[in-house]
Write an enzyme that holds these catalytic residues in place. Structure first.
Site, PDB file in Angstrom:
ATOM      1  N   ASN A   1       0.802  -1.229   0.000  1.00  0.00           N
ATOM      2  CA  ASN A   1       0.000   0.000   0.000  1.00  0.00           C
ATOM      3  C   ASN A   1       0.834   1.277   0.000  1.00  0.00           C
ATOM      4  O   ASN A   1       0.325   2.352   0.284  1.00  0.00           O
ATOM      5  CB  ASN A   1      -0.957  -0.006   1.197  1.00  0.00           C
ATOM      6  CG  ASN A   1      -1.774  -1.273   1.248  1.00  0.00           C
ATOM      7  OD1 ASN A   1      -1.622  -2.063   2.169  1.00  0.00           O
ATOM      8  ND2 ASN A   1      -2.603  -1.503   0.249  1.00  0.00           N
TER       9      ASN A   1
ATOM     10  N   VAL B   1       1.464   6.980   0.466  1.00  0.00           N
ATOM     11  CA  VAL B   1       0.603   5.962   1.069  1.00  0.00           C
ATOM     12  C   VAL B   1      -0.754   6.058   0.395  1.00  0.00           C
ATOM     13  O   VAL B   1      -1.251   7.156   0.125  1.00  0.00           O
ATOM     14  CB  VAL B   1       0.468   6.193   2.592  1.00  0.00           C
ATOM     15  CG1 VAL B   1      -0.503   5.215   3.220  1.00  0.00           C
ATOM     16  CG2 VAL B   1       1.833   6.101   3.256  1.00  0.00           C
ATOM     17  N   CYS B   2      -1.362   4.927   0.128  1.00  0.00           N
ATOM     18  CA  CYS B   2      -2.670   4.872  -0.524  1.00  0.00           C
ATOM     19  C   CYS B   2      -3.671   5.767   0.206  1.00  0.00           C
ATOM     20  O   CYS B   2      -3.921   5.602   1.395  1.00  0.00           O
ATOM     21  CB  CYS B   2      -3.161   3.433  -0.541  1.00  0.00           C
ATOM     22  SG  CYS B   2      -4.742   3.211  -1.356  1.00  0.00           S
ATOM     23  N   LEU B   3      -4.222   6.746  -0.496  1.00  0.00           N
ATOM     24  CA  LEU B   3      -5.156   7.699   0.120  1.00  0.00           C
ATOM     25  C   LEU B   3      -6.414   7.014   0.641  1.00  0.00           C
ATOM     26  O   LEU B   3      -6.969   7.427   1.657  1.00  0.00           O
ATOM     27  CB  LEU B   3      -5.533   8.793  -0.877  1.00  0.00           C
ATOM     28  CG  LEU B   3      -4.437   9.808  -1.177  1.00  0.00           C
ATOM     29  CD1 LEU B   3      -4.904  10.793  -2.229  1.00  0.00           C
ATOM     30  CD2 LEU B   3      -4.020  10.543   0.079  1.00  0.00           C
TER      31      LEU B   3
ATOM     32  N   VAL C   1      -6.615   4.221   2.088  1.00  0.00           N
ATOM     33  CA  VAL C   1      -6.282   3.662   3.396  1.00  0.00           C
ATOM     34  C   VAL C   1      -6.316   4.759   4.456  1.00  0.00           C
ATOM     35  O   VAL C   1      -6.860   4.579   5.536  1.00  0.00           O
ATOM     36  CB  VAL C   1      -4.898   2.973   3.353  1.00  0.00           C
ATOM     37  CG1 VAL C   1      -4.475   2.506   4.725  1.00  0.00           C
ATOM     38  CG2 VAL C   1      -4.920   1.810   2.381  1.00  0.00           C
TER      39      VAL C   1
END
Length: 194
Positions: free
Chosen positions: A76, A84-86, A88
């Site tokens: 991720n 970082v994956c938004l 998440v």
């Protein structure tokens, strides 16, 4: 409820007073680095990362942007940009303070990003929504090989000295000031007229 700028100041002060090393970028309160240690009982244990945090103007109503500066191997986290994956972040972010049994106040604030969100992200990766497809595929195919790769990345890119050695972005003014110039007055102004 206090204004967004007051909340930003309060959350940042709370983070600075915690055990995390915080380095401000420029003079504002919207961008800074935080040194983050990998959680115990994970393949990230022993690793240290420099995390760039950017607070949007609408903070705390909009979640902060978080990115790893030194390399991170995780489904991720984008391996190249460190972002970082938004999805998440946004799933766990809330601007609200929550009262529990009328006694304790818990909030989603900057300290919780480093005490709860990032450790949970590293302990429980989500390979079904990856930013790093290779890490996700390896994790789903061979968990032991995935954990070994994580440990290799930690040893190669996330040692304590790597956090301090990560180059920071330079402005064009800083780059210009570092250019070597010949300081000989005659060369700059030309020969003196007799």
């Amino acid at each position: 409820m206090s204004s967004p700028s007051k909340r930003r100041e309060m959350d940042l002060m709370k983070l600075m007073m915690s055990d995390y090393k915080v380095e401000m970028i420029n003079d504002g309160m919207q961008e800074f680095y935080v040194h983050f240690h990998g959680p115990a009982e994970s393949p990230y244990h022993g690793g240290v990362w420099k995390i760039k945090v950017e607070l949007p103007d609408a903070y705390p109503y909009k979640s902060p942007s978080i990115g790893f500066i030194n390399k991170m191997y995780h489904p991720n986290v984008d391996e190249i940009s460190g972002s970082v994956c938004l999805d998440v972040i946004n799933q766990t972010w809330s601007p609200m303070f929550v009262m529990i049994a009328g006694f304790e106040t818990i909030s989603t604030d900057l300290t919780n990003v480093f005490e709860v969100f990032l450790p949970q992200l590293l302990l429980y990766p989500n390979p079904s929504d990856p930013l790093n497809g290779e890490a996700a595929a390896l994790m789903m195919r061979d968990r032991t090989a995935y954990e070994q790769r994580v440990k290799e990345y930690c040893q190669k890119y996330a040692k304590p000295e790597d956090v301090g050695a990560v180059p920071e972005e330079k402005s064009s003014d800083e780059e210009l000031s570092e250019v070597e110039y010949d300081s000989d007055d005659e060369a700059m102004a030309g020969p003196v007229d007799p």
